[in-house]
Design a protein around this motif. Structure first.
Motif, short mmCIF file in Angstrom:
data_model
loop_
_atom_site.label_atom_id
_atom_site.label_comp_id
_atom_site.label_asym_id
_atom_site.label_seq_id
_atom_site.Cartn_x
_atom_site.Cartn_y
_atom_site.Cartn_z
N VAL A 42 116.14 93.63 -20.73
CA VAL A 42 117.17 94.20 -19.86
C VAL A 42 117.65 93.37 -18.71
CG1 VAL A 42 117.60 96.19 -18.41
CG2 VAL A 42 116.39 96.24 -20.56
N GLY A 43 117.11 92.48 -18.10
CA GLY A 43 117.33 91.67 -17.42
C GLY A 43 117.00 92.09 -15.80
N ALA A 44 118.09 92.02 -14.87
CA ALA A 44 117.83 92.17 -13.69
C ALA A 44 117.35 93.56 -13.12
CB ALA A 44 118.98 91.74 -12.50
N ALA A 45 117.80 94.68 -13.81
CA ALA A 45 117.41 95.87 -13.65
C ALA A 45 116.04 96.30 -13.66
CB ALA A 45 118.38 97.03 -14.27
N GLY A 46 115.64 95.57 -15.06
CA GLY A 46 114.09 95.61 -15.49
C GLY A 46 113.31 94.95 -14.40
N GLU A 47 113.77 93.86 -14.01
CA GLU A 47 112.75 93.22 -12.91
C GLU A 47 112.77 93.74 -11.45
OE1 GLU A 47 114.54 88.90 -12.51
OE2 GLU A 47 114.75 88.67 -14.47
N ILE A 48 113.85 94.43 -11.35
CA ILE A 48 113.82 95.29 -9.99
C ILE A 48 112.62 96.23 -10.18
CG2 ILE A 48 115.09 96.73 -8.55
CD1 ILE A 48 117.51 94.68 -9.04
N LEU A 49 112.75 96.97 -11.25
CA LEU A 49 112.09 98.15 -11.42
C LEU A 49 110.41 97.58 -11.54
CD1 LEU A 49 113.97 100.26 -14.07
CD2 LEU A 49 113.40 100.96 -11.68
N PRO A 151 123.04 97.33 -17.80
CA PRO A 151 121.75 98.08 -17.43
C PRO A 151 121.56 98.49 -15.92
CG PRO A 151 121.17 96.46 -18.72
CD PRO A 151 122.78 95.92 -18.35
N GLU A 152 122.27 97.53 -14.97
CA GLU A 152 122.13 98.08 -13.55
C GLU A 152 122.79 99.18 -13.25
OE1 GLU A 152 125.30 94.73 -14.00
OE2 GLU A 152 123.11 95.16 -15.17
N HIS A 153 123.87 99.37 -14.00
CA HIS A 153 124.86 100.48 -13.64
C HIS A 153 124.29 101.73 -14.35
CE1 HIS A 153 127.84 96.95 -13.74
NE2 HIS A 153 128.06 97.64 -12.55
N ILE A 154 123.50 101.76 -15.53
CA ILE A 154 122.78 103.02 -15.91
C ILE A 154 121.74 102.95 -15.00
CG2 ILE A 154 121.35 103.43 -17.77
CD1 ILE A 154 122.72 101.70 -19.74
N LEU A 155 120.94 102.40 -14.38
CA LEU A 155 120.03 102.69 -13.51
C LEU A 155 120.80 103.35 -12.24
CD1 LEU A 155 117.12 102.67 -12.40
CD2 LEU A 155 117.43 100.20 -11.58
N LEU A 156 121.59 102.82 -11.64
CA LEU A 156 122.35 103.43 -10.56
C LEU A 156 122.72 104.65 -10.98
CD1 LEU A 156 124.82 100.35 -9.47
CD2 LEU A 156 123.02 101.51 -8.19
N GLY A 157 123.23 105.07 -12.36
CA GLY A 157 123.71 106.41 -12.81
C GLY A 157 122.53 107.40 -12.80
N LEU A 158 121.31 106.91 -13.03
CA LEU A 158 120.07 107.70 -13.04
C LEU A 158 119.72 107.95 -11.70
CD1 LEU A 158 117.17 106.56 -15.51
CD2 LEU A 158 116.84 107.32 -13.05
N ILE A 159 119.70 107.06 -10.78
CA ILE A 159 119.64 107.26 -9.62
C ILE A 159 120.59 108.25 -8.81
CG2 ILE A 159 119.55 106.62 -6.92
CD1 ILE A 159 118.48 103.77 -8.34
N LEU A 177 114.52 105.46 -3.57
CA LEU A 177 115.95 105.62 -4.15
C LEU A 177 116.71 104.80 -3.42
CD1 LEU A 177 115.68 108.76 -6.11
CD2 LEU A 177 114.93 106.63 -6.83
N ASP A 178 117.11 105.10 -2.26
CA ASP A 178 117.98 104.36 -1.21
C ASP A 178 117.88 102.95 -1.37
OD1 ASP A 178 119.27 106.80 -0.93
OD2 ASP A 178 118.00 106.95 1.01
N ASP A 179 116.87 102.38 -1.17
CA ASP A 179 116.45 100.95 -1.06
C ASP A 179 116.49 100.58 -2.67
OD1 ASP A 179 115.57 101.15 1.60
OD2 ASP A 179 113.66 100.83 1.01
N LEU A 180 116.53 100.94 -3.56
CA LEU A 180 116.50 100.45 -4.88
C LEU A 180 117.85 100.50 -5.39
CD1 LEU A 180 115.02 100.00 -7.94
CD2 LEU A 180 115.33 102.30 -8.29
N ARG A 181 118.88 101.51 -4.73
CA ARG A 181 120.19 101.32 -4.97
C ARG A 181 120.71 100.00 -4.15
NH1 ARG A 181 124.77 103.93 -6.02
NH2 ARG A 181 123.75 105.98 -6.71
N ARG A 182 120.45 99.90 -2.89
CA ARG A 182 121.07 98.86 -2.17
C ARG A 182 120.44 97.40 -3.06
NH1 ARG A 182 119.79 102.26 2.21
NH2 ARG A 182 117.72 101.56 2.23
N THR A 183 119.24 97.33 -3.44
CA THR A 183 118.88 96.01 -4.26
C THR A 183 119.81 96.06 -5.19
OG1 THR A 183 116.63 96.69 -3.42
CG2 THR A 183 116.99 95.08 -5.19
N ILE A 184 119.93 96.96 -6.08
CA ILE A 184 120.77 96.62 -7.17
C ILE A 184 122.44 96.19 -6.76
CG2 ILE A 184 121.96 98.10 -9.32
CD1 ILE A 184 119.22 99.60 -8.90
#
Length: 191
Positions: A42-49, A151-159, A177-184
């Motif tokens: 997945v790339g960056a979104a997966g790495e962040i998670l 994928p990062e947009h899907i994660l943002l949509g999920l949040i 979730l707010d920190d996760l959003r900012r990181t993405i």
């Protein structure tokens, strides 16, 4: 909307569908999208998670704890009994799906909702919340002035959807979730 999905984002949806089937759930939920986002491809979104401490095994275990795994039509004892007379249940399933397509042995999805003028909306294996999260991924991409949905947009949509089991699993894992959003949002846009 699907034409804006990158190949990685499409893979997330396909992997979520595979997870739904593996767990024998009726619908693809936000929890399946979250699980698919943890894939290393997945790339960056997966790495962040993964950097936030989530693992696919941990998320899968939490899904099983919250939702369970629906038992298949035949149990282990049935498969052993068939194997003892020379029938390999997995080979039979593979042959049926090879001939009739993936998911041929699954119950058909329920028909779509009836509209007031008699037509039916198409049926989908996406839960209402998962569908909303994917719609919100488009809005997130537009808000960030990105031409694609990754994928990062899907994660943002999920949040942003925030009510599904995916967001609940993130919160229970101690992810802010707010920190996760900012990181993405700080990620450079992918091509």
């Amino acid at each position: 909307m699907l034409e804006r999905f990158t190949s990685q984002a499409r893979q997330v949806v396909m992997d979520a569908r595979a997870e739904r089937r593996r767990l024998r759930h009726d619908f693809i939920g936000t929890e399946h999208l979250l699980l698919a986002l943890l894939d290393e491809r997945v790339g960056a979104a997966g790495e962040i998670l993964r950097g936030a401490g989530l693992t696919a095994d941990g998320v899968r275990a939490e899904i099983e704890r919250q939702v369970g795994v629906r038992p298949g039509g035949l149990g282990t004892a049935d498969a052993e009994a068939l194997r003892s007379i020379g029938i390999d249940l997995d080979a039979v399933r593979d042959a049926v799906e090879g001939t009739f397509g993936e998911g041929a042995l699954e119950a058909p999805p329920q028909p779509g909702r009836r509209l007031w003028y008699g037509r039916r909306l198409p049926s989908s294996r996406l839960s209402r919340r998962a569908r909303k999260a994917l719609e919100l991924s488009l809005r997130e991409a537009l808000r960030l002035n990105h031409r694609h949905i990754g994928p990062e947009h899907i994660l943002l949509g999920l949040i942003r959807e925030g009510q599904g089991l995916g967001a609940l699993i993130l919160a229970r894992a101690g992810v802010d979730l707010d920190d996760l959003r900012r990181t993405i949002e700080e990620l450079p846009p992918a091509a």
